[in-house]
Design an enzyme around this catalytic site. Sequence first.
Site, PDB file in Angstrom:
ATOM      1  N   HIS A   1       0.828  -1.210   0.000  1.00 22.36           N
ATOM      2  CA  HIS A   1       0.000   0.000   0.000  1.00 22.36           C
ATOM      3  C   HIS A   1       0.864   1.262   0.000  1.00 22.36           C
ATOM      4  CE1 HIS A   1      -3.724  -2.299   1.637  1.00 22.36           C
ATOM      5  NE2 HIS A   1      -3.666  -2.298   0.326  1.00 22.36           N
TER       6      HIS A   1
ATOM      7  N   HIS B   1      -0.452  -8.648   0.956  1.00 21.30           N
ATOM      8  CA  HIS B   1      -1.521  -8.731   1.967  1.00 21.30           C
ATOM      9  C   HIS B   1      -2.208 -10.080   1.985  1.00 21.30           C
ATOM     10  CE1 HIS B   1      -1.109  -4.512   0.613  1.00 21.30           C
ATOM     11  NE2 HIS B   1      -0.929  -4.366   1.895  1.00 21.30           N
TER      12      HIS B   1
ATOM     13  N   CYS C   1       3.077 -12.002   2.321  1.00 25.60           N
ATOM     14  CA  CYS C   1       4.111 -12.021   3.365  1.00 25.60           C
ATOM     15  C   CYS C   1       3.992 -13.320   4.166  1.00 25.60           C
ATOM     16  CB  CYS C   1       3.944 -10.832   4.293  1.00 25.60           C
ATOM     17  SG  CYS C   1       5.141 -10.875   5.656  1.00 25.60           S
TER      18      CYS C   1
ATOM     19  N   HIS D   1     -10.127  -4.146   4.670  1.00 26.40           N
ATOM     20  CA  HIS D   1      -8.693  -4.189   4.368  1.00 26.40           C
ATOM     21  C   HIS D   1      -8.386  -5.518   3.679  1.00 26.40           C
ATOM     22  CE1 HIS D   1      -4.341  -4.515   4.962  1.00 26.40           C
ATOM     23  NE2 HIS D   1      -4.354  -3.189   5.023  1.00 26.40           N
TER      24      HIS D   1
ATOM     25  N   GLU E   1      -5.873  -7.517   3.755  1.00 27.77           N
ATOM     26  CA  GLU E   1      -5.367  -8.608   4.597  1.00 27.77           C
ATOM     27  C   GLU E   1      -6.516  -9.258   5.364  1.00 27.77           C
ATOM     28  OE1 GLU E   1      -2.070  -7.794   7.312  1.00 27.77           O
ATOM     29  OE2 GLU E   1      -2.795  -9.448   8.542  1.00 27.77           O
TER      30      GLU E   1
ATOM     31  N   SER F   1      -2.460   2.713   3.757  1.00 32.87           N
ATOM     32  CA  SER F   1      -1.507   1.846   4.458  1.00 32.87           C
ATOM     33  C   SER F   1      -1.909   1.745   5.923  1.00 32.87           C
ATOM     34  CB  SER F   1      -0.094   2.431   4.327  1.00 32.87           C
ATOM     35  OG  SER F   1       0.749   1.879   5.325  1.00 32.87           O
ATOM     36  N   SER F   2      -2.329   0.545   6.327  1.00 27.98           N
ATOM     37  CA  SER F   2      -2.821   0.354   7.693  1.00 27.98           C
ATOM     38  C   SER F   2      -1.738   0.686   8.713  1.00 27.98           C
ATOM     39  CB  SER F   2      -3.301  -1.089   7.858  1.00 27.98           C
ATOM     40  OG  SER F   2      -3.630  -1.348   9.193  1.00 27.98           O
ATOM     41  N   ASN F   3      -0.533   0.161   8.510  1.00 25.57           N
ATOM     42  CA  ASN F   3       0.479   0.371   9.554  1.00 25.57           C
ATOM     43  C   ASN F   3       0.926   1.823   9.615  1.00 25.57           C
ATOM     44  OD1 ASN F   3       3.504   0.534   8.563  1.00 25.57           O
ATOM     45  ND2 ASN F   3       2.401  -0.776   7.134  1.00 25.57           N
TER      46      ASN F   3
ATOM     47  N   SER G   1       5.542   0.170   4.279  1.00 26.78           N
ATOM     48  CA  SER G   1       5.448   0.103   2.813  1.00 26.78           C
ATOM     49  C   SER G   1       6.045   1.335   2.128  1.00 26.78           C
ATOM     50  CB  SER G   1       3.984  -0.075   2.401  1.00 26.78           C
ATOM     51  OG  SER G   1       3.155   0.826   3.110  1.00 26.78           O
TER      52      SER G   1
HETATM   53 FE1  SF4 Z   1       4.839  -8.782   6.608  1.00 24.65          FE
HETATM   54 FE2  SF4 Z   1       5.677  -6.253   6.587  1.00 24.65          FE
HETATM   55 FE3  SF4 Z   1       3.044  -6.804   6.627  1.00 24.65          FE
HETATM   56 FE4  SF4 Z   1       4.585  -7.231   8.774  1.00 24.65          FE
HETATM   57  S1  SF4 Z   1       4.125  -5.243   7.827  1.00 24.65           S
HETATM   58  S2  SF4 Z   1       3.066  -8.658   7.932  1.00 24.65           S
HETATM   59  S3  SF4 Z   1       6.535  -7.955   7.845  1.00 24.65           S
HETATM   60  S4  SF4 Z   1       4.492  -7.272   4.969  1.00 24.65           S
END
Ligand code: SF4
Length: 320
Positions: A41, A74, A96, A124, A126, A222-224, A266
């Site tokens: 993402h 994802h 991943c 999402h 994932e 991007s979730s993270n 990402s």
């Molecule tokens: Fe994998 Fe990166 Fe997603 Fe973590 S953030 S699950 S290491 S792709």
Amino acid sequence: MQVLLASPRSFCAGVERAIETVERALDSSAEPVYVRKQIVHNVHVVADLERRGAIFVDELDEVPDGSVVVFSAHGVSPAVHAEAQRRGLRVIDATCPLVTKVHAEARRFAARGDTVILIGHAGHEEAEGTLGQAPGSTILVETAADVARIQVPDPRRVAYLTQTTLAVEETSQTIGALRARFPALAGPASDDICYATTNRQRALISTATNADVVLVVGSANSSNSRRLVEVAQQAGTPAHLIDDASGIDPAWLEGARVVAVTAGASAPPRLVDEVVDRLRRFGPVEAEERPVTAENVRFALPRQVRPARGVRSAGEVRGS
Ligand code: SF4
């Protein structure tokens, strides 16, 4: 201006693997290479790969029968794999490995008769892929408040899983609410939030508390990256998500003497360098790395694009 660079930040092992998978597929295939969904993402990553020839599609019905198609980091549901097989598509799966692990847990819990509660974000990709592992046995919850509303056939047979990119603190509250309602709750050995998500949140918390403002480099889907913004805000520091240096609003920096900068898993590292360069336009900058841990995780490439033995991959060369 002092710039604190949260570390670790930017690409994780799963994202590097997914990007390299597409790069190697493009290098080795004389035919078009399709990619289902954004490989990761990030608008810059997708634009770079598009320039190199990758064709991004939303669904498999946009891919001609028999073509090469890469599945994104994802992950996908078994129904997507089945459709690809039916259509004779040549799949390269860049899911991943840490997402694949969650998929296996979902199937294992469902196979033994548990209702699987997936903590994640509706819609999402994932979460969609994990829900699809055992669609008849899995329920999605987004927050601790959702827990009171769910109905399960047998409260003694409940297991939980989590999306890999959630906010650590908020997720532990949701798990606590599940445990209070279902005392026999089963789950993975530890939650499924991945090392990269955890490390980036830890690193940012330790820098954000010393900063006047936080800039998070990452895309809106991007979730993270979005969780990093929330984590900084919860630490009491104003935080802004930007795709790149052009997104900086000078008003955010008025009166700011310390700026913390990070990037979601990402977001390419060069974008952070460009942000620091852009900050220099506002006055002298003293940049300082603030590492909380070192990462040395690497994942093997998918079999179809793995280099022959003894040949180092581009990623290994980059990372050395
Ligand atoms: Fe994998 Fe990166 Fe997603 Fe973590 S953030 S699950 S290491 S792709």
